[in-house]
Design an enzyme around this catalytic site. Structure first.
Site, mmCIF file in Angstrom:
data_model
loop_
_atom_site.group_PDB
_atom_site.id
_atom_site.type_symbol
_atom_site.label_atom_id
_atom_site.label_comp_id
_atom_site.label_asym_id
_atom_site.label_seq_id
_atom_site.Cartn_x
_atom_site.Cartn_y
_atom_site.Cartn_z
ATOM 1 N N ASP A 1 -16.840 12.768 -14.141
ATOM 2 C CA ASP A 1 -15.460 12.374 -13.860
ATOM 3 C C ASP A 1 -15.409 10.854 -13.776
ATOM 4 O O ASP A 1 -16.427 10.209 -13.466
ATOM 5 C CB ASP A 1 -14.965 12.998 -12.550
ATOM 6 C CG ASP A 1 -13.450 13.133 -12.521
ATOM 7 O OD1 ASP A 1 -12.761 12.099 -12.406
ATOM 8 O OD2 ASP A 1 -12.951 14.269 -12.621
ATOM 9 N N ARG B 1 1.291 3.688 -6.230
ATOM 10 C CA ARG B 1 -0.154 3.475 -6.075
ATOM 11 C C ARG B 1 -0.547 2.011 -6.275
ATOM 12 O O ARG B 1 -1.473 1.526 -5.619
ATOM 13 C CB ARG B 1 -0.906 4.408 -7.030
ATOM 14 C CG ARG B 1 -0.959 5.820 -6.461
ATOM 15 C CD ARG B 1 -0.988 6.910 -7.512
ATOM 16 N NE ARG B 1 -0.947 8.220 -6.842
ATOM 17 C CZ ARG B 1 0.159 8.767 -6.370
ATOM 18 N NH1 ARG B 1 1.321 8.138 -6.495
ATOM 19 N NH2 ARG B 1 0.129 9.952 -5.782
#
Length: 293
Positions: free
Chosen positions: A156, A47
């Protein structure tokens, strides 16, 4: 004579060294409270390389300098979105929803003044399956929903999953555990493998971005009666878990409850809470004013 086609040499991906990984891991931990063990190295490196390519950085050093000194925080948010795992489905660990509707809310409402709302906080929101499961369970299984206002907050750190939650489009796998009457009542089928949740349910949830490790993000959450924080603290180390437990303690009303994932134990994290065992589930409670944990 025609000239033969020749492919240009592929650009080598920037490498992430062991020192780079350790430096990034410390930075990301300070920003989010999430700790990556060595066994997550491949996941993190992949990533990081993707984000370096997206930003045009030629090396980890170039990328990391830009990340640390950016003013708007946009790349950090892109990175957080890439590094967080969001896999869930409706009615996951449904026994805790049964406990909510059979016991917790009935007890909580006895301490409410007329007109006071019951406040439920779901964190992490992920793509919305948990807060929507809470809402449907209340509507279908808790008789008190007709006498009390209930506020459902859902948060979140990942902005992409929050956007997905508000779009409310789900796969067949995600809705597989829902009773068919619920599916027919609250969803519209789209194509062979997609279900769209009703806009009324979307409007009933207050979605927000929250970094649990940032006190500025959590201090606005107060007078919460019930928190669902399931399978998040497993990504934290002991220090971050204790800090999260204290943030939840501050957010809860006296006598409020918190539900953790089946592999998580508040008793191993903090002495602030007491254990409550109900027929459907074990949960943790903030003591009432004047009560010992």
């Amino acid at each position: 004579m025609t000239q033969a086609l020749r492919s240009s040499p592929a650009r080598a991906e920037p490498a992430v060294t062991e020192a780079d990984f350790l430096k990034f891991r410390e930075f990301f931990y300070r920003k989010t409270g999430i700790h990556f063990d060595e066994n997550k190295r491949y996941f993190v490196d992949k990533r990081l390389v993707d984000r370096m390519a997206a930003t045009g950085a030629n090396s980890f050093r170039e990328y990391f300098v830009g990340l640390r000194f950016e003013r708007d925080g946009l790349e950090l948010q892109h990175l957080v979105n890439a590094m967080t795992v969001n896999e869930t489905y409706f009615l996951r660990e449904a026994y805790q929803f049964d406990c909510m509707s059979n016991d917790l809310l009935d007890e909580l409402q006895t301490r409410k003044k007329p007109g006071d709302p019951l406040r439920i906080w779901s964190i992490p929101s992920s793509t919305g399956e948990e807060p929507y499961s809470i809402a449907m369970h209340l509507l279908e299984r808790w008789p008190g929903i007709h006498q009390h206002d209930v506020e459902i907050l859902s948060s979140d750190i990942d902005t992409q999953v929050l956007e997905a939650a508000q779009r409310g489009i789900y796969s067949q796998r995600s809705v597989a555990n829902l009773p068919k009457p619920w599916l027919d009542k609250y969803f519209t089928r789209r194509g062979d493998n997609e279900w769209v949740i009703s806009r009324e349910l979307v409007a009933a949830i207050d979605f927000s971005r929250v970094n649990l490790s940032d006190p500025k993000d959590t201090q606005r959450f107060r007078d919460i009666d019930l928190i669902f924080c399931r399978n998040l603290l497993i990504y934290f180390d002991d220090v971050s878990r204790r800090a999260a437990a204290e943030s939840f303690y501050d957010a809860l009303s006296p006598g409020g409850f918190i539900c953790l994932g089946h592999s998580e134990s508040m008793s191993r994290i903090s002495a602030l809470y007491r254990v409550r065992r109900f027929a459907d589930a074990m949960v943790y409670q903030k003591p009432l004013t004047g009560e010992a944990p």
